[in-house]
Motif scaffolding. Structure first.
Motif, PDB file in Angstrom:
ATOM      1  N   ASP A 132       0.805  -1.226   0.000  1.00 50.41           N
ATOM      2  CA  ASP A 132       0.000   0.000   0.000  1.00 50.41           C
ATOM      3  C   ASP A 132       0.838   1.277   0.000  1.00 50.41           C
ATOM      4  O   ASP A 132       0.795   2.064   0.923  1.00 50.41           O
ATOM      5  CB  ASP A 132      -0.934  -0.029   1.218  1.00 50.41           C
ATOM      6  CG  ASP A 132      -1.910   1.133   1.200  1.00 50.41           C
ATOM      7  OD1 ASP A 132      -1.982   1.830   0.173  1.00 50.41           O
ATOM      8  OD2 ASP A 132      -2.596   1.338   2.209  1.00 50.41           O
ATOM      9  N   GLY A 188      -8.525  -9.821  -1.871  1.00 48.29           N
ATOM     10  CA  GLY A 188      -9.136  -8.536  -1.563  1.00 48.29           C
ATOM     11  C   GLY A 188      -8.936  -8.114  -0.121  1.00 48.29           C
ATOM     12  O   GLY A 188      -9.213  -6.973   0.236  1.00 48.29           O
ATOM     13  N   LEU A 246      -7.223  -6.886   3.331  1.00 47.19           N
ATOM     14  CA  LEU A 246      -6.148  -5.978   3.711  1.00 47.19           C
ATOM     15  C   LEU A 246      -5.300  -6.696   4.761  1.00 47.19           C
ATOM     16  O   LEU A 246      -5.836  -7.225   5.732  1.00 47.19           O
ATOM     17  CB  LEU A 246      -6.762  -4.705   4.291  1.00 47.19           C
ATOM     18  CG  LEU A 246      -5.844  -3.561   4.688  1.00 47.19           C
ATOM     19  CD1 LEU A 246      -5.143  -2.986   3.466  1.00 47.19           C
ATOM     20  CD2 LEU A 246      -6.650  -2.460   5.372  1.00 47.19           C
ATOM     21  N   TYR A 266      -2.735  -5.349  -0.068  1.00 49.34           N
ATOM     22  CA  TYR A 266      -3.948  -6.078  -0.433  1.00 49.34           C
ATOM     23  C   TYR A 266      -3.564  -7.412  -1.064  1.00 49.34           C
ATOM     24  O   TYR A 266      -2.649  -7.471  -1.879  1.00 49.34           O
ATOM     25  CB  TYR A 266      -4.759  -5.310  -1.456  1.00 49.34           C
ATOM     26  CG  TYR A 266      -5.200  -3.961  -0.989  1.00 49.34           C
ATOM     27  CD1 TYR A 266      -6.364  -3.824  -0.246  1.00 49.34           C
ATOM     28  CD2 TYR A 266      -4.460  -2.827  -1.292  1.00 49.34           C
ATOM     29  CE1 TYR A 266      -6.775  -2.582   0.186  1.00 49.34           C
ATOM     30  CE2 TYR A 266      -4.863  -1.577  -0.864  1.00 49.34           C
ATOM     31  CZ  TYR A 266      -6.024  -1.460  -0.119  1.00 49.34           C
ATOM     32  OH  TYR A 266      -6.427  -0.233   0.298  1.00 49.34           O
ATOM     33  N   LEU A 314     -11.060  -6.428  -8.085  1.00 51.81           N
ATOM     34  CA  LEU A 314      -9.603  -6.346  -8.199  1.00 51.81           C
ATOM     35  C   LEU A 314      -9.159  -6.536  -9.645  1.00 51.81           C
ATOM     36  O   LEU A 314      -8.238  -5.876 -10.111  1.00 51.81           O
ATOM     37  CB  LEU A 314      -8.929  -7.380  -7.300  1.00 51.81           C
ATOM     38  CG  LEU A 314      -8.881  -6.996  -5.820  1.00 51.81           C
ATOM     39  CD1 LEU A 314      -8.178  -8.072  -5.031  1.00 51.81           C
ATOM     40  CD2 LEU A 314      -8.184  -5.657  -5.615  1.00 51.81           C
ATOM     41  N   ASN A 367      -1.742   0.061  -6.820  1.00 47.85           N
ATOM     42  CA  ASN A 367      -2.256   0.525  -5.536  1.00 47.85           C
ATOM     43  C   ASN A 367      -3.281   1.650  -5.707  1.00 47.85           C
ATOM     44  O   ASN A 367      -4.342   1.631  -5.090  1.00 47.85           O
ATOM     45  CB  ASN A 367      -1.083   0.983  -4.669  1.00 47.85           C
ATOM     46  CG  ASN A 367      -1.527   1.350  -3.271  1.00 47.85           C
ATOM     47  OD1 ASN A 367      -2.227   0.580  -2.627  1.00 47.85           O
ATOM     48  ND2 ASN A 367      -1.141   2.519  -2.834  1.00 47.85           N
ATOM     49  N   ILE A 376      -6.442   0.159  -7.057  1.00 45.23           N
ATOM     50  CA  ILE A 376      -7.195  -0.541  -6.011  1.00 45.23           C
ATOM     51  C   ILE A 376      -7.966   0.452  -5.157  1.00 45.23           C
ATOM     52  O   ILE A 376      -9.114   0.230  -4.786  1.00 45.23           O
ATOM     53  CB  ILE A 376      -6.252  -1.407  -5.140  1.00 45.23           C
ATOM     54  CG1 ILE A 376      -5.767  -2.621  -5.934  1.00 45.23           C
ATOM     55  CG2 ILE A 376      -6.957  -1.865  -3.865  1.00 45.23           C
ATOM     56  CD1 ILE A 376      -4.744  -3.477  -5.227  1.00 45.23           C
ATOM     57  N   LYS A 420     -11.732   2.175   2.865  1.00 44.42           N
ATOM     58  CA  LYS A 420     -10.729   1.190   3.227  1.00 44.42           C
ATOM     59  C   LYS A 420     -10.883   0.697   4.640  1.00 44.42           C
ATOM     60  O   LYS A 420     -10.774  -0.482   4.912  1.00 44.42           O
ATOM     61  CB  LYS A 420      -9.341   1.768   3.019  1.00 44.42           C
ATOM     62  CG  LYS A 420      -8.299   0.687   2.913  1.00 44.42           C
ATOM     63  CD  LYS A 420      -6.971   1.228   2.508  1.00 44.42           C
ATOM     64  CE  LYS A 420      -6.265   1.802   3.701  1.00 44.42           C
ATOM     65  NZ  LYS A 420      -4.911   2.236   3.368  1.00 44.42           N
TER      66      LYS A 420
END
Ligand code: ADP
Ligand code: ZN
Ligand code: ZN
Length: 744
Positions: free
Chosen positions: A9, A34, A36, A51, A84, A99, A102, A109
Motif C-alpha cells: 500500500d 481482496g 487488507l 492487499y 480487483l 495501488n 485498487i 478502506k
C-alpha cells in the motif's frame, strides 16, 4: 502451503508489483483475495499494509526467503474479487499504479466507528422508581431525579425505553449519571447498531402506466435480459421524454429477479429530484453514496450493499464500484456529463469501466441522455450499443419555441446591453403573467479567449481548430497560444477578420447580471445560484426549492441550473453568451455547447404552459447553436463527427495526452521533448507538442503536455507502458511524474 500475492500500500512505481507471502495456517480463513493485510516489508522488515490480489499453492521464490503475513486487518474491507480484476484493467488502460487503481475500486478502506443507537430501559417496577425519585429529591440529586422523572412520565418507558442520546441532550444529564444508575441496577442501557440512512422515507409512489414508446423500450430491453442477452443500450430521449421512468421500471424487474442495480447520476446536489423519485419508488432498498456523506455514512452504505441489504445504489462516478454480489444492471443517466471522467489519476471514464464491469459479471448497461456524447452515439451507430430514440415528452408537454438573437446585430443597432431586445420583451411578458424566468449564463470558457464584438470572429489555432487561449503577464494579455500544439501569436490590435478595434477577452459574471436585472425589473424577485450563493450543506437544494415554490420570479445561474430540474412554471429561459463554451480551447467545445444549450432549452415549458427560449450569441451561424435551437441532435452529430474525422479526434480516433510534472522546469521540458520523440518515432501516431499545459504552473509544479493521436487504442496503451518503463529505468528523471489522459 498457501501463498498470497500482495500489493504493498504505497504508490511508488518501483513497488508496483505483487510480492509473495506465506499464509500461516491460523490466517487461512481470513486471508481471502481482496483482504487488507499487515506484512513485514523489505530488508528492515518494516511493517506495512497491502492487499491480497491472488492466492496460489506454489512458491515463485526460494521458500526460505518468503515471509509470513503477520495479520489480516479485520476491519479492512474485502473486495469482491472481480473488483480487483477491474482495478488491474483500470491500471492497464488509464495508467496508474496498482495501488492507486485498487483505491479507486475500494472507496472505503477502513471501517469507521459505527454509530450506535442506545436505549435506556427502567430495570425496576414503577413504584420502586417513584420511591427512589422521592428519596433522591430530598438528597438534591437533581440530575438523577430528572432522568427518573423522564422515565416515569413517558408512557411507553417499559416497552420502548428512552433514546439515550436524546435524554442526555434534552434533560440534560451527563453520561456519567446514566452509567451510575446503570451500575446501581436502576436502569439498563441497550445498544443496537443503526445504519445511517442519509435520506429518510416518505410516501411510496405508484408507477405510472408507460406510454407506448416507453413500453417498447422497456419491453425490448427486458426481453433481451430474460433471454440471457447482456449488452449496452443507449436511450436517446429529449428532456422529459420519460427516461427516468424507463430506468425505474427496468430496475424494478431486475430487482424482482433477485439482481442488484447501480444507477449513476452526474452529481447528487444537482439531481436531488431523481434521488427522491427513487426513494419514493423503492423505499429503503435504495441507498445513495456521494461526496457529502460522512466517512461513517459511506461505510454503512458500502456494508449494506455488500450484505445484500439493499438492491439499488444511486450515486456519482464512485458508486460504480459498489460491491454488489448480484449485479444485474448499471444505468448511467446523463451519460454525456464530463463528471463521469475522473479528474485524478487514474483518469478512468465511468462509461467504459461500467461496460467492462458489466461484462465481467454478466450485467447489462443502460446509458441515457437527451444529448448523447459523440462516443456513445458513434458506437450506437456502429452497432456496438443498441440505440433507442424517444422524440416526444412523456407528460404531453410540448417542446419550447427557440429564438436566436444575433448580438452583433444588437450592437449594430446601438443596443449595448447584455440583454437583447427579444429577451427583454419576453421577460416583461412572462413576469406580467406571473410566470417564471431562468437566465442562464454560460460561463464555460469564460474570458480565456479573444473575440470580436463587431463580427463575432474568434481567434483560433490554424492547426487544431480550437480557440487560442489568452496568456497573461503582469495582468495584461501577453500572447495567445494553442493548448494542443503550442502555436502562438502576439495579441493583435484589431480584428483580423473585419479590422474593428472591438477585439478583446470579454466576459460577464452572474453578480453583474443580477445587478442589471434588478435595474431593469425592480419589481421582480431575483435569486442567484452560483459558487458564492450555494456554499454550505444543502445550498443548492435551498435555492432550487425556493424557486420551485415560486419564492422568486427570476433565477440567475451558471451550468448548475440547467441540469435535471423540473420547474413547471418556468416558461422562459434566456441563455446569455451562448457561444462562450465554443471557445474552451478543447476539441469537445462544439459538443459541450450543444449539450448546454439543448439542456438549457429543456428547462422551459415543462408544465402545461408553452415555453420560450432565447439564445444570445455572436456566432449565430455556428452549427452547434443552430442545431441546439432546432433541437436537432442528428444535424449536430453529422457536423461534429465530420470535424472529428478530418482532425482525427475521438471517437473516430484516440488521443493520449501525457502530462509531465516537475518542480524543475528544465527537467519537465527535457522529458516532454524526449517523450514526444518516442511518440514521433512511430509512423502510426500523429504527435502534437510538447507545449505548456493549460495551467503551465500549478503550486510550483511545471506542467508540460504532449499529445499522440492514433486509430488503435492498443498502440497508445503500449506507448503508455513504454513510457512508464522508461521512467522506472531512468533515475535522472526521478523528479518528474507522468499523468496519462486517454481521450479526455
Ligand atoms: P426524463 O428522465 O427523460 O427527463 P422523466 O422520466 O423525468 O423524463 O419524465 C418527465 C416527466 O413526465 C416526469 O414528471 C414524469 O413523472 C412524467 N412521466 C414520465 N413517464 C410518464 C408516463 N408514462 N405517464 C405519465 N407521466 C409520465
Ligand atoms: Zn471582427
Ligand atoms: Zn494547435
Amino acid at each position: 502451503m498457501v501463498y498470497a500475492d500482495v500489493i504493498v500500500d504505497i504508490s511508488v512505481k518501483s513497488l508496483d508489483r505483487p510480492f509473495q507471502y506465506r499464509v500461516p495456517p491460523e490466517l487461512l480463513e481470513d486471508a481471502v483475495v481482496g483482504a487488507l493485510v499487515r506484512i513485514p516489508f523489505g530488508r528492515g522488515n518494516r511493517e506495512m499494509q497491502g492487499y491480497i490480489i491472488g492466492l496460489s499453492g506454489e512458491a515463485r521464490f526460494d521458500v526460505s526467503r518468503i515471509k509470513n503475513i503477520q495479520e489480516v486487518v479485520k476491519q479492512g474491507v474485502v473486495a469482491e474479487s472481480h473488483l480487483l480484476s477491474l482495478a488491474y484493467w483500470i491500471k492497464e488502460n488509464y495508467g496508474a499504479t496498482m495501488n492507486d487503481a485498487i483505491k479507486v475500486v475500494l472507496p472505503v478502506k477502513q471501517e469507521i466507528r459505527q454509530k450506535v443507537q442506545r436505549t435506556i430501559y427502567p430495570a425496576m417496577q414503577r413504584e420502586e422508581l417513584e420511591k427512589l425519585a422521592a428519596l433522591w429529591e430530598k438528597k438534591h440529586y437533581r440530575a438523577r431525579v430528572r432522568l427518573l422523572q423522564a422515565i416515569l412520565e413517558s408512557p411507553a418507558s417499559w416497552e420502548e425505553g428512552l433514546d439515550h442520546d436524546t435524554a442526555v441532550r434534552q434533560l440534560p444529564v451527563t453520561t456519567a449519571v446514566v452509567r451510575e444508575l446503570e451500575r446501581q441496577g436502576v436502569i439498563t442501557v441497550e445498544t443496537a447498531r443503526k445504519y445511517r440512512n442519509p435520506i429518510s422515507g416518505g410516501e411510496r409512489d405508484v408507477p405510472p402506466k408507460l406510454n407506448q414508446r416507453q413500453q417498447e423500450v422497456v419491453e425490448s430491453l427486458l426481453s433481451d435480459y430474460r433471454r440471457g442477452i447482456r449488452g449496452t443500450y443507449l436511450i436517446h430521449g429529449v428532456t422529459g421524454s420519460g427516461k427516468t421512468e424507463i430506468y425505474m421500471q427496468i430496475i424494478q424487474e431486475i430487482v424482482d429477479q433477485g439482481k442488484q442495480a447501480i444507477m449513476l447520476i452526474p452529481e447528487i446536489a444537482l439531481t436531488f429530484q431523481t434521488v427522491k423519485r427513487f426513494y419514493s419508488r423503492f423505499g429503503d432498498r435504495v441507498s445513495v453514496m456521494h461526496s457529502r456523506l460522512s466517512q461513517g455514512e459511506r461505510f454503512d452504505q458500502f456494508t449494506r450493499a455488500k450484505n445484500g441489504d439493499i438492491d439499488i445504489m444511486i450515486g456519482p462516478r464512485s458508486a460504480l464500484f459498489t460491491p454488489f454480489a448480484r449485479l444485474g444492471l448499471i444505468v448511467i443517466d446523463e451519460e454525456h456529463e464530463s463528471s463521469y471522467q475522473s479528474d485524478m489519476p487514474p483518469r478512468y471514464h465511468a462509461r467504459e469501466v461500467a461496460v467492462k464491469r458489466a461484462s465481467m459479471v454478466g450485467a447489462s448497461v443502460v446509458l441515457g441522455s437527451a444529448t448523447p456524447s459523440l462516443e456513445a452515439y458513434y458506437r450506437a451507430l456502429q452497432g456496438r450499443y443498441r440505440l433507442f430514440t424517444l422524440e416526444e415528452r412523456a407528460g404531453g408537454a410540448v417542446l419550447p419555441k427557440v429564438w436566436i438573437t444575433d448580438m452583433r446585430q444588437e450592437l449594430e443597432e446601438n443596443n449595448r446591453s447584455v440583454f437583447g431586445r427579444k429577451l427583454m420583451a419576453l421577460m416583461e411578458e412572462k413576469l406580467k403573467r406571473k410566470e417564471q424566468v431562468i437566465l442562464f449564463l454560460n460561463r464555460r470558457g469564460y474570458a480565456g479567449f479573444v473575440s470580436c464584438r463587431k463580427c463575432g470572429e474568434v481567434l483560433r489555432c490554424p492547426h487544431c481548430s480550437v480557440s487560442l487561449t489568452v496568456h497573461q503577464r503582469q495582468g495584461k494579455i501577453h500572447h495567445l497560444e494553442c493548448h494542443y500544439c503550442g502555436y502562438h501569436i502576439s495579441m493583435p490590435g484589431t480584428c483580423p477578420q473585419c479590422g474593428s478595434k472591438y477585439i478583446g477577452a470579454f466576459g460577464i459574471g452572474t453578480q453583474k447580471v443580477e445587478e442589471l436585472v434588478r435595474e431593469q425589473f425592480p419589481y421582480a424577485r431575483v435569486l442567484r445560484m452560483d459558487k458564492d450563493t450555494t456554499s454550505g450543506k444543502g445550498g443548492h437544494e435551498k435555492i432550487l426549492e425556493e424557486f420551485a415554490g415560486q419564492g422568486a420570479d427570476i433565477l440567475i445561474g451558471t451550468q448548475m441550473i440547467v441540469k435535471g430540474h423540473d420547474f413547471p412554471n418556468v416558461t422562459l429561459v434566456g441563455v446569455l453568451a451562448a457561444d462562450l463554451s465554443l471557445n474552451i480551447g478543447d476539441y469537445r467545445a462544439g459538443e459541450k455547447t450543444y449539450q448546454l444549450l439543448a439542456q438549457a432549452a429543456g428547462r422551459a415549458g415543462r408544465g402545461r404552459k408553452p415555453g420560450d427560449v432565447v439564445i444570445q450569441t455572436y456566432q449565430p451561424e455556428h452549427y452547434s447553436i443552430v442545431a441546439a435551437a432546432e433541437q436537432d441532435y442528428q444535424a449536430f452529430y453529422r457536423q461534429e463527427i465530420g470535424m472529428r474525422q478530418i482532425l482525427q479526434y475521438p471517437p473516430v480516433s484516440n488521443i493520449l495526452g501525457v502530462l509531465v510534472l516537475s518542480e524543475k522546469e528544465d527537467q519537465a521540458r527535457k522529458l516532454a521533448a524526449l517523450l514526444a520523440g518516442q511518440l514521433r518515432s512511430r509512423q502510426d501516431i500523429q504527435t502534437l507538442g510538447p507545449t505548456e499545459a493549460p495551467l503551465a504552473k500549478l503550486r510550483d509544479v511545471y506542467r508540460q503536455m504532449v499529445y499522440g493521436k492514433c486509430r488503435d487504442y492498443r498502440v497508445l496503451r503500449q506507448m503508455k507502458n513504454q513510457m512508464e518503463q522508461y521512467m522506472r529505468e531512468h533515475e535522472e528523471y526521478r523528479d518528474c511524474r507522468l499523468q496519462f489522459h486517454f481521450n479526455s
